[in-house]
Structure formats: C-alpha cells, structure tokens
Design an enzyme around this catalytic site. Structure first.
Site, PDB file in Angstrom:
ATOM      1  N   GLU A  38       0.888  -1.254  -0.115  1.00 26.08           N
ATOM      2  CA  GLU A  38       0.122   0.084   0.105  1.00 26.08           C
ATOM      3  C   GLU A  38       1.179   1.192  -0.270  1.00 26.08           C
ATOM      4  O   GLU A  38       0.223   2.297  -0.157  1.00 26.08           O
ATOM      5  CB  GLU A  38      -0.917  -0.127   1.176  1.00 26.08           C
ATOM      6  CG  GLU A  38      -2.004  -1.199   1.054  1.00 26.08           C
ATOM      7  CD  GLU A  38      -2.626  -1.378   2.455  1.00 26.08           C
ATOM      8  OE1 GLU A  38      -2.628  -0.551   3.298  1.00 26.08           O
ATOM      9  OE2 GLU A  38      -3.398  -2.379   2.246  1.00 26.08           O
ATOM     10  N   ASP A  69      13.787  -3.500  -9.220  1.00 29.93           N
ATOM     11  CA  ASP A  69      14.852  -3.590  -8.262  1.00 29.93           C
ATOM     12  C   ASP A  69      14.633  -3.026  -6.856  1.00 29.93           C
ATOM     13  O   ASP A  69      15.165  -3.489  -5.887  1.00 29.93           O
ATOM     14  CB  ASP A  69      16.242  -2.824  -8.854  1.00 29.93           C
ATOM     15  CG  ASP A  69      16.465  -3.563 -10.310  1.00 29.93           C
ATOM     16  OD1 ASP A  69      16.399  -4.806 -10.378  1.00 29.93           O
ATOM     17  OD2 ASP A  69      17.046  -3.059 -11.192  1.00 29.93           O
ATOM     18  N   GLU A  77      17.748   3.204  -5.379  1.00 30.90           N
ATOM     19  CA  GLU A  77      17.466   4.211  -4.314  1.00 30.90           C
ATOM     20  C   GLU A  77      18.505   5.174  -4.174  1.00 30.90           C
ATOM     21  O   GLU A  77      19.631   4.999  -4.147  1.00 30.90           O
ATOM     22  CB  GLU A  77      17.176   3.405  -3.059  1.00 30.90           C
ATOM     23  CG  GLU A  77      16.159   2.374  -3.015  1.00 30.90           C
ATOM     24  CD  GLU A  77      14.628   2.739  -3.542  1.00 30.90           C
ATOM     25  OE1 GLU A  77      14.363   3.682  -2.872  1.00 30.90           O
ATOM     26  OE2 GLU A  77      14.022   2.277  -4.389  1.00 30.90           O
TER      27      GLU A  77
HETATM   28  N1  LIG Z   1       2.222   0.614  -2.925  1.00 26.94           N
HETATM   29  C1  LIG Z   1       3.214   1.305  -3.289  1.00 26.94           C
HETATM   30  N2  LIG Z   1       3.048   2.759  -3.344  1.00 26.94           N
HETATM   31  C2  LIG Z   1       4.115   3.323  -3.833  1.00 26.94           C
HETATM   32  N3  LIG Z   1       5.458   2.932  -3.727  1.00 26.94           N
HETATM   33  C3  LIG Z   1       5.810   1.751  -3.525  1.00 26.94           C
HETATM   34  C4  LIG Z   1       4.647   0.727  -3.375  1.00 26.94           C
HETATM   35  N4  LIG Z   1       4.997  -0.354  -3.017  1.00 26.94           N
HETATM   36  C5  LIG Z   1       6.494  -0.377  -3.492  1.00 26.94           C
HETATM   37  N5  LIG Z   1       6.715   0.901  -3.503  1.00 26.94           N
HETATM   38  C6  LIG Z   1       7.945   1.524  -4.070  1.00 26.94           C
HETATM   39  O1  LIG Z   1       8.250   1.514  -5.269  1.00 26.94           O
HETATM   40  C7  LIG Z   1       9.704   1.772  -5.667  1.00 26.94           C
HETATM   41  C8  LIG Z   1       9.811   1.126  -7.169  1.00 26.94           C
HETATM   42  O2  LIG Z   1       9.509   0.113  -7.251  1.00 26.94           O
HETATM   43  P1  LIG Z   1       9.968  -0.938  -8.089  1.00 26.94           P
HETATM   44  O3  LIG Z   1      11.331  -1.320  -7.817  1.00 26.94           O
HETATM   45  O4  LIG Z   1       9.134  -2.354  -8.136  1.00 26.94           O
HETATM   46  O5  LIG Z   1       9.781  -0.527  -9.587  1.00 26.94           O
HETATM   47  P2  LIG Z   1      10.779   0.430 -10.577  1.00 26.94           P
HETATM   48  O6  LIG Z   1      11.371   1.444  -9.860  1.00 26.94           O
HETATM   49  O7  LIG Z   1       9.654   0.724 -11.583  1.00 26.94           O
HETATM   50  O8  LIG Z   1      11.681  -0.571 -11.255  1.00 26.94           O
HETATM   51  P3  LIG Z   1      13.179  -0.562 -11.207  1.00 26.94           P
HETATM   52  O9  LIG Z   1      13.744  -0.711  -9.759  1.00 26.94           O
HETATM   53  O10 LIG Z   1      13.671  -2.087 -11.863  1.00 26.94           O
HETATM   54  O11 LIG Z   1      13.809   0.550 -11.951  1.00 26.94           O
HETATM   55  C9  LIG Z   1      10.178   1.034  -4.783  1.00 26.94           C
HETATM   56  O12 LIG Z   1      11.262   1.878  -4.125  1.00 26.94           O
HETATM   57  C10 LIG Z   1       9.317   0.742  -3.476  1.00 26.94           C
HETATM   58  O13 LIG Z   1       9.724   1.036  -2.539  1.00 26.94           O
HETATM   59  C1  LIG Z   2      23.656   7.652 -24.803  1.00 28.09           C
HETATM   60  C2  LIG Z   2      23.737   6.118 -24.689  1.00 28.09           C
HETATM   61  C3  LIG Z   2      23.668   5.805 -23.196  1.00 28.09           C
HETATM   62  C4  LIG Z   2      23.608   4.005 -23.511  1.00 28.09           C
HETATM   63  C5  LIG Z   2      23.786   3.808 -22.038  1.00 28.09           C
HETATM   64  C6  LIG Z   2      23.820   2.218 -21.757  1.00 28.09           C
HETATM   65  C7  LIG Z   2      24.398   1.967 -20.336  1.00 28.09           C
HETATM   66  C8  LIG Z   2      23.242   1.370 -19.538  1.00 28.09           C
HETATM   67  C9  LIG Z   2      23.739   0.777 -18.222  1.00 28.09           C
HETATM   68  C10 LIG Z   2      22.526   0.456 -17.353  1.00 28.09           C
HETATM   69  C11 LIG Z   2      22.983   0.038 -16.003  1.00 28.09           C
HETATM   70  C12 LIG Z   2      21.937  -0.065 -15.124  1.00 28.09           C
HETATM   71  C13 LIG Z   2      22.369  -0.605 -13.819  1.00 28.09           C
HETATM   72  C14 LIG Z   2      21.289  -0.690 -12.701  1.00 28.09           C
HETATM   73  C15 LIG Z   2      20.792   0.042 -11.983  1.00 28.09           C
HETATM   74  C16 LIG Z   2      19.532  -0.232 -11.076  1.00 28.09           C
HETATM   75  O1  LIG Z   2      19.899  -0.417  -9.983  1.00 28.09           O
HETATM   76  C17 LIG Z   2      18.642   0.897 -11.115  1.00 28.09           C
HETATM   77  C18 LIG Z   2      17.359   0.725 -10.342  1.00 28.09           C
HETATM   78  O2  LIG Z   2      16.496  -0.260 -11.181  1.00 28.09           O
HETATM   79  N1  LIG Z   2      18.444   1.435 -12.297  1.00 28.09           N
HETATM   80  C19 LIG Z   2      19.095   2.844 -12.692  1.00 28.09           C
HETATM   81  C20 LIG Z   2      18.677   3.008 -14.320  1.00 28.09           C
HETATM   82  O3  LIG Z   2      19.393   3.279 -12.131  1.00 28.09           O
END
Ligand SMILES: Nc1ncnc2c1ncn2[C@@H]1O[C@H](COP(=O)(O)OP(=O)(O)OP(=O)(O)O)[C@@H](O)[C@H]1O
Ligand SMILES: CCCCCCCCCCCCC/C=C/[C@@H](O)[C@H](CO)NC(C)=O
Ligand SMILES: [Ca+2]
Length: 494
Positions: A100, A127, A433
């Site tokens: 939530e 993530d 984060e």
């Molecule tokens: N019900 C909720 N409402 C708002 N935020 C939430 C809820 N549940 C989880 N979150 C938060 O949402 C944030 C993003 O979630 P999540 O990692 O699932 O997706 P994302 O950011 O789109 O994907 P990625 O991390 O792969 O880039 C997390 O930091 C999590 O703490």
């Molecule tokens: C201008 C051309 C750019 C090409 C860049 C390609 C490089 C991509 C490398 C991506 C690495 C992502 C690592 C992941 C990080 C995650 O922890 C985080 C949360 O989901 N994602 C990001 C985007 O910070």
C-alpha cells in the site's frame, strides 16, 4: 510415436514440465501418458508424486509481495495471469500482499511476518522492491543475531529464507543479471523447481551509521544524477531513465573526491576477464596482463598500498561499484560483464573527467561487443571494501535538506559560485534508491552462501535439453472418454 486410440488406452495422466525455449526463456509444457488399466495409471501417478515430494528444495508455501506501482504498473496483472496459475499447478500455496505504500514490504518482513511458516518470499516488482525484501530480511536476521549493523567491520549473518523475483519493474537489473532474461514465466518456473543462487551483499555506511544494503549497483556521479532526476519523473514510467539519462549526459558534471579501496588480492579472475557469471561459479581464465598494466598506469596512486588500501584522488564523471554484472535489457552485458554473483567482491569502476564525446563512446560500449574499460580515462578494480570522500565536506544542514529532496545553491561549485560548472556533490544510486550522503564507506562485501538467494541457476551445458528433467506437477489419472482436452502428446507408460 503412433497415436493410441482412447478406446484401447482409456486411462491417462498428464505431466507438466519445464521446457527451455530460446535464449534464457523457460516455458511450461505438458505430456500426456495413456494407460490400458486404471490401476497402472494410479501406480504411475503415485510414484511420480512420491518423487516430487522427496524434492525438498522445492517451495510449498510462499509469501508474495506485489508492488502495484512498479514499472508499467502491471504487477498485479502479471502475477494473477502469468504466475499464480503456475504456482497452483505446482501445488504451491501462497499468502499475497499487495503493498500500500513504499517500504510496506520491508517493514512487514522486518517486524511482523511469521517467516517460519514459509519456504521463501517472492517480490513482484523491480529492483526497488527486491531491495525492500533484502532490507527486511537481512536487517531482521542481523537484529536476531545481535549483529551491530552500524559497524562496517562486522560481517553479515546469512538469512535462511530465499527471495524470488518476478520482474515487473523498469530496469529489472537483478532479475536480468541473474536469470538472463526479465520474463515473469521464466522466473516463476525457476521458483517452482527450487533453483537457488547465492548473492553478494554490500553494507553502506556514513560516519559509522548504517545507511543501506546494495546487491547490484552503487553509483555516484552519472548514475546518481540520472536516478535523482528520474525520480521526479516517475509518471513517465520506464522511459524516465532514457529522458534523464540523456539530460544527465548533456550536463556532463564531474565530481571531485578521494576513493580508497581494499583490492581483492586472493581471488581468481579480474574484471577484465571474458567469463560471464550467472551461476556464482568463478572460472579460471588466463588474465590479460597487458590490460592490467594499462590499468595500473592510468591510476593516479597517491598513497600506494598502505595496509593494503589504495587511495585515488581525482575528478570523476562516474564512480560505480557493481557487485554483479548489472546486465539489463538496455545493456545485456552490463556495467561490469565479468563480475561474479557470489564471490565476496564488487567491481569498482572509476570514470575520470573526459570529453563528452569520449564519455558517449564509453556509454555506448555498454551496448556493444567492445570493452568499456579499455579507455584511458576508465579503470576498474575488484575490491572487498571501499570508501569515497567528496572534496568538500557536506554540512549537516545540507544533508537534511537533501534528504528531504531539495536542491541546493550550496551544491554549486564552491570555487566559482557564480559560474555554472559542476556541483560539489552528486548522490549515490544504491540499487535504484537515492542516498543523499556523498561520503560513504562500504563494509566487507559478504556472500551469505546458499542463504540469501534468488530462485534461479544457469548452466549453459544443459541449455540444449528440450525436456528439462524437472516435473512440475501432475494431472492425476483420468479416463479419456470423460476428459478430452488433454491431447498434447501421446505416450504409453510401459
Ligand atoms: N504501494 C506502493 N506505493 C508506492 N510505492 C511503492 C509501493 N510499493 C513499493 N513501492 C516503492 O516503489 C519503488 C519502485 O518500485 P519497483 O522497484 O518495483 O519499480 P521500478 O522502480 O519501476 O523498477 P526498477 O527498480 O527495476 O527500475 C520502490 O522503491 C518501492 O519501495
Ligand atoms: C547515450 C547512450 C547511453 C547508453 C547507456 C547504456 C548504459 C546502460 C547501463 C545500465 C546499467 C543499469 C544498472 C542498474 C541499476 C539499477 O539498480 C537501477 C534501479 O533499477 N536502475 C537505474 C537505471 O539506475
Ligand atoms: Ca560480486
């Protein structure tokens, strides 16, 4: 095999199994066996059931957290349509919590959840959701075992529950880097067959105070700035990373500071190896000496080898610590392609100030076969611990304001307050984060072997088998004239 008529073989049972399709994708298939006699059919079903029950690595009861707002906000639909039917087929019972608010899953795991009744926990999200699960479980385990989380010297006590990831986020880096693909069905099948993979965990501290754990990327400078900007554009969905990535690339900020690190000397392999790890194994490959020498020459080593620590001072566009490859759909080989999942090290990548053109070349190499480390302004070290201290101290009031998400004038270059050159600080991107503290210390990278796991394993050697020998579930003996829908394959138990 010739078709058997249902009159001659009126009894049947269906076995569902995991089939490897292409790349790293798994699918559920089934095969129907026909029998002459009902008793024989029952005997087969009973025997296979007993074999399945004997597989203790398979989960029977799972606690599932769904983030309804991750990625394209499809978490609930993905779970209901693609994952829940497979869990039911595999006789796995579940308790499902749709979160939530942010940190709902973390706090529930840390304080309330009755973990003894579960064989594992599953997150449906990206993530950030995985990070919540890690924080909930690891913190609870340290508290229960009297470990002082604030001390960077302490090693973590392993958790006893495994974590499964159903990808439904924007980057899904942890799922992609471990399974090889971000596909919910593939992940569900890995969970069902009880696969497990240990994973490295870093603890991040500031002034002897614990901040967060990291399992994938800790990035300062470029990736910190991309994340900080993209968080304000969550409404754009996954496209926010492209937008903020382009914008951050154009701003081209560098940050001054000192990086100290403890190199991992007692290991096989280097970050420049050609090996790829998705199973936690460390393979011995001949290391590339010329590249290593090149790396050493590129480092400005100020205080060489004091107590094993090395210190590097400079202006950096990016400081990245990749505890795993950080492969994702944008970069299928990842930030550090040869990083290992469970070797107790992180790959520290330092990208020094360079031209926009050169930085673009470096970024683009993440998406091609070319080596992103083979550039004069990039160096990479496999380390056990590291610290970063920005050139200018952050005051407590600045930190307070940054923690509340405010951008500060005092962030602007201290030497020339009127100019528009680089700010004094970036923030850290810790598995997606934001950490507002620029100065951090990363404690020993710990591998809670066999314990903090995700449900997956990879082995290229068995990639070619189309019928993977894991029975998922059984449709018990039935008479063919009553059930006509189970038609897929016709085999006869002998
Ligand atoms: N019900 C909720 N409402 C708002 N935020 C939430 C809820 N549940 C989880 N979150 C938060 O949402 C944030 C993003 O979630 P999540 O990692 O699932 O997706 P994302 O950011 O789109 O994907 P990625 O991390 O792969 O880039 C997390 O930091 C999590 O703490
Ligand atoms: C201008 C051309 C750019 C090409 C860049 C390609 C490089 C991509 C490398 C991506 C690495 C992502 C690592 C992941 C990080 C995650 O922890 C985080 C949360 O989901 N994602 C990001 C985007 O910070
Ligand atoms: Ca590692």
């Amino acid at each position: 095999m010739p078709q058997k008529s249902t009159e001659a073989y009126p009894y049947a049972f269906t076995v569902s199994y995991v089939e490897r399709v292409w790349q790293h994708r798994w699918r559920c298939s089934d095969v129907t066996f026909h029998c002459l006699e009902g008793a024989l059919c029952q005997q087969w079903v009973q025997t296979i059931r007993e074999q399945l029950t004997a597989l203790t690595s398979r989960p029977k009861h799972l606690l599932v957290y769904i983030n309804p707002y991750g990625g394209k906000q499809q978490g609930e639909r993905i779970y209901e349509q693609k994952v829940a039917p497979l869990f039911t087929l595999a006789s796995i019972s579940t308790d499902v919590i749709v979160t939530e608010h942010a940190n709902h899953a973390r706090d529930h795991l840390r304080t309330e959840a009755e973990l003894k009744q579960y064989d594992g926990v599953v997150c449906v999200g990206g993530d950030g959701m995985f990070s919540e699960m890690v924080h909930g479980l690891v913190s609870r385990t340290q508290r229960d075992n009297g470990v002082d989380q604030n001390s960077p010297e302490e090693k973590l006590v392993p958790c006893t529950l495994r974590i499964g990831i159903i990808p439904a986020g924007s980057t899904d880096c942890i799922c992609y880097a471990t399974v090889g693909i971000n596909d919910p069905v593939t992940s569900a099948l890995h969970i069902i067959v009880g696969d497990a993979q240990p994973m490295d965990v870093c603890s991040v501290h500031h002034n002897n105070t614990f901040l967060r754990y990291s399992v994938s990327l800790l990035g300062y400078g470029f990736y910190g700035d991309v994340l900080a900007d993209s968080e304000r554009k969550r409404w754009m969905g996954p496209a926010r990373y492209d937008f903020s990535g382009f914008k951050t690339f154009l701003t081209h900020h560098y940050y001054e500071g000192t990086v100290s690190f403890l190199p991992a000397t007692d290991i096989l392999g280097t970050p420049r190896d050609k090996t790829r790890c998705r199973a936690g194994y460390v393979l011995l490959y001949k290391c590339n000496l010329s590249n290593n020498i090149h790396n050493q020459l590129c480092s400005l080593v100020l205080y060489p080898h004091v107590w094993g620590w090395r210190v590097i001072r400079g202006k950096f566009l990016a400081i990245n610590a990749a505890s795993m490859s950080c492969a994702c759909p944008r970069s299928p080989k990842g930030l550090s392609p040869a990083a290992h999942l469970a070797d107790g090290t992180t790959d520290l990548i330092l990208v020094r100030q360079c031209s926009r053109f050169n930085f673009l070349r470096h970024l683009l190499r993440h998406t091609s076969k070319y080596d992103q480390f083979d550039m004069t302004f990039v160096e990479v070290h496999r380390v056990r611990r590291f610290r970063f201290t920005p050139r200018y101290c952050q005051s407590d009031s600045e930190l307070d304001l940054r923690e509340n998400g405010k951008r500060l004038f005092s962030q602007i270059c201290r030497d020339h307050p009127a100019c528009s050159c680089s700010p004094a600080y970036s923030s850290w991107n810790c598995d997606g984060e934001i950490l507002p503290h620029a100065a951090i210390e990363v404690g020993y990278v710990t591998t809670p072997y066999n314990l903090l796991c995700k449900y997956t394993v990879h082995s290229e050697s068995i990639q070619t088998h189309s019928l993977f020998p894991h029975f998922v579930t059984l449709q018990p003996c039935y008479k063919m004239d009553k059930i006509k829908t189970h038609q897929s394959t016709h085999n006869t138990p002998s």
